[in-house]
Design a protein around this motif. Structure first.
Motif, PDB file in Angstrom:
ATOM      1  N   CYS A  61      -5.589  41.657   8.950  1.00 42.95           N
ATOM      2  CA  CYS A  61      -4.647  40.234   8.517  1.00 42.95           C
ATOM      3  C   CYS A  61      -4.831  39.341   7.860  1.00 42.95           C
ATOM      4  O   CYS A  61      -3.940  39.262   7.064  1.00 42.95           O
ATOM      5  CB  CYS A  61      -4.550  39.402  10.549  1.00 42.95           C
ATOM      6  SG  CYS A  61      -4.457  40.805  11.493  1.00 42.95           S
ATOM      7  N   VAL A  62      -5.557  38.492   7.259  1.00 44.12           N
ATOM      8  CA  VAL A  62      -6.383  37.469   6.833  1.00 44.12           C
ATOM      9  C   VAL A  62      -6.305  38.204   5.076  1.00 44.12           C
ATOM     10  O   VAL A  62      -5.743  37.946   4.726  1.00 44.12           O
ATOM     11  CB  VAL A  62      -7.755  36.711   7.256  1.00 44.12           C
ATOM     12  CG1 VAL A  62      -7.649  35.682   6.037  1.00 44.12           C
ATOM     13  CG2 VAL A  62      -7.433  35.936   8.141  1.00 44.12           C
ATOM     14  N   LYS A  74      -2.842  32.247   7.316  1.00 44.28           N
ATOM     15  CA  LYS A  74      -4.276  33.017   8.048  1.00 44.28           C
ATOM     16  C   LYS A  74      -5.330  31.891   8.298  1.00 44.28           C
ATOM     17  O   LYS A  74      -6.429  32.028   9.195  1.00 44.28           O
ATOM     18  CB  LYS A  74      -4.605  34.341   7.426  1.00 44.28           C
ATOM     19  CG  LYS A  74      -3.064  35.190   7.568  1.00 44.28           C
ATOM     20  CD  LYS A  74      -3.169  35.181   9.226  1.00 44.28           C
ATOM     21  CE  LYS A  74      -1.250  36.395   9.441  1.00 44.28           C
ATOM     22  NZ  LYS A  74      -0.643  36.338  10.672  1.00 44.28           N
TER      23      LYS A  74
END
Length: 88
Positions: A61-62, A74
């Motif tokens: 995700c990040v 994030k």
């Protein structure tokens, strides 16, 4: 499901079984130190599961958000989580 999530799920299921065992120990009025040791063991499993989930979040995700130049949110989320972990 990726490898980190699979491992985290396995750890959480193990912790669930331990917690059920701890509840039974308390109901059976077992020795307090034995109960405490089982609680510590369950906490360790939860910490390991949390670390795997955070690792997966950072790697996917990040990383993706940074590539899209949307990483600030994030990164802030990760910092907030780390602050909670450190304060405990």
């Amino acid at each position: 499901m990726n490898q980190e999530r699979t491992k985290a799920l396995m750890l959480l299921k193990t912790a669930k079984g331990q917690i059920e065992g701890i509840i039974k120990m308390i109901e059976e009025e077992r020795y307090c130190v034995d109960i405490s040791n089982q609680i510590i063991s369950s906490q360790a499993l939860l910490k390991k599961a949390n670390m795997l989930i955070l690792k997966q979040h950072i790697h996917h995700c990040v990383k993706d958000a940074v590539k899209e130049e949307k990483g600030e949110e994030k990164i802030t989320e990760i910092i907030d989580i780390l602050e909670k972990i450190i304060q405990k």
